[in-house]
Design an enzyme around this catalytic site. Structure first.
Site, PDB file in Angstrom:
ATOM      1  N   SER A  72     -11.951  10.950  32.927  1.00 33.12           N
ATOM      2  CA  SER A  72     -12.456   9.604  32.622  1.00 33.12           C
ATOM      3  C   SER A  72     -11.628   8.943  31.521  1.00 33.12           C
ATOM      4  O   SER A  72     -11.409   7.729  31.540  1.00 33.12           O
ATOM      5  CB  SER A  72     -13.930   9.677  32.201  1.00 33.12           C
ATOM      6  N   ASN A 127      -7.936  -0.265  33.310  1.00 34.94           N
ATOM      7  CA  ASN A 127      -7.992  -1.541  32.596  1.00 34.94           C
ATOM      8  C   ASN A 127      -6.622  -2.179  32.448  1.00 34.94           C
ATOM      9  O   ASN A 127      -6.467  -3.399  32.632  1.00 34.94           O
ATOM     10  CB  ASN A 127      -8.634  -1.342  31.216  1.00 34.94           C
ATOM     11  N   ARG A 169      -9.871   5.455  32.614  1.00 39.36           N
ATOM     12  CA  ARG A 169     -10.367   4.238  31.950  1.00 39.36           C
ATOM     13  C   ARG A 169      -9.200   3.411  31.400  1.00 39.36           C
ATOM     14  O   ARG A 169      -9.136   2.201  31.603  1.00 39.36           O
ATOM     15  CB  ARG A 169     -11.332   4.603  30.832  1.00 39.36           C
TER      16      ARG A 169
END
Length: 270
Positions: free
Chosen positions: A206, A214, A210
């Site tokens: 994660s 983004n 992440r």
């Protein structure tokens, strides 16, 4: 860019900008643009902060010294309030992660055609070839839009998590956390182990996805703006860049913060 007159189509333009400069070495593929830009930006961080430290004065600080002191104090306060163990490594690690990831993210603000076009010209290609979409020079300048880079960072954090867990709790204590939590009942140890192992492996996964997701989304919007607007891209580029300014430092902070939290959890004895 239109698909007529031999010019590059929108899909081809996007694909070209999302392709890394790669070199195959045996069974491995190295993204040389990601490696080069990450090393260059790492050196920028090291040399610029070193210069500020060497020229530091107890009197009125210069602008760069003041900026460095603000960043260092911010990271130190964050570590002090979040990390509950004792290690001289955590604060320098957090500072390195925050500034390095921030610098890599900031590369997203450079107009998408500028550095790739410059790389193509250095490689000896003409502007006619570049404009026609026939360039064979690839250059992705934002290392954090390469999932290999974000995974490498998160794997480094994961290795430190395992190291601190075993160092502080011992190998037996580390394994006990995996099989005896949350249900300290022998007949549920197998279930605990599967549950905790998935939870452990999900942390670096994660953490990397992440940051990658983004920055990749932001880069894709920049490329879409450039591909549809051509030479008129700059006004929209700067408008989107103003919004993206919130994402760039935030993602660097989140990556640093989660690193500190994960290492703090690994350092706690239960």
């Amino acid at each position: 860019m239109a698909g007529s007159g031999g010019e590059l189509t929108i899909s081809g333009y996007i694909q070209h900008h999302l392709t890394n400069a790669a070199v195959d070495v045996g069974s491995m593929t190295f993204h040389v643009d990601t490696l080069a830009w990450s090393v260059v930006l790492g050196l920028v961080f090291i040399l610029s902060f070193r210069a500020a430290a060497k020229k530091a004065t107890v009197g009125v600080p210069g602008k760069w010294q003041a900026a460095v002191e603000i960043i260092v104090e911010f990271v130190a306060d964050t570590v002090k309030s979040t990390y509950h163990g004792k290690s001289p490594l955590i604060a320098p690690l957090a500072l390195t992660i925050f500034v390095w990831v921030l610098l890599m993210n900031l590369m997203d603000l450079i107009p998408v055609d500028f550095l790739p076009t410059l790389a193509s010209l250095i490689a000896g290609e003409s502007m006619d070839v570049i404009a026609a979409g026939e360039s064979h020079t690839y250059m992705k300048v934002v290392p954090t839009t390469d999932v290999n880079m974000t995974f490498a960072l998160s794997i480094g954090v994961f290795i430190l998590m395992i190291f601190y867990s075993i160092k502080i709790k011992g190998f037996g204590g580390f394994m006990k956390e995996l099989y005896a939590h949350p249900f300290n009942t022998p007949w549920l140890y197998w279930f605990n182990f599967i549950l905790e192992l998935v939870s452990l492996l999900a942390k670096p996964l994660s953490l990397s996805l992440r940051l990658f997701g983004n920055l990749y989304a932001g880069e894709l919007i920049f490329i879409l703006i450039a591909g549809t607007m051509g030479l008129w891209q700059l006004p929209l580029h700067f408008i989107w860049a103003a919004f993206h300014l919130l994402v760039i430092p935030l993602q660097a902070f989140i990556f640093m913060m989660l690193t500190i939290v994960y290492l703090s959890l690994a350092s706690e004895e239960h």
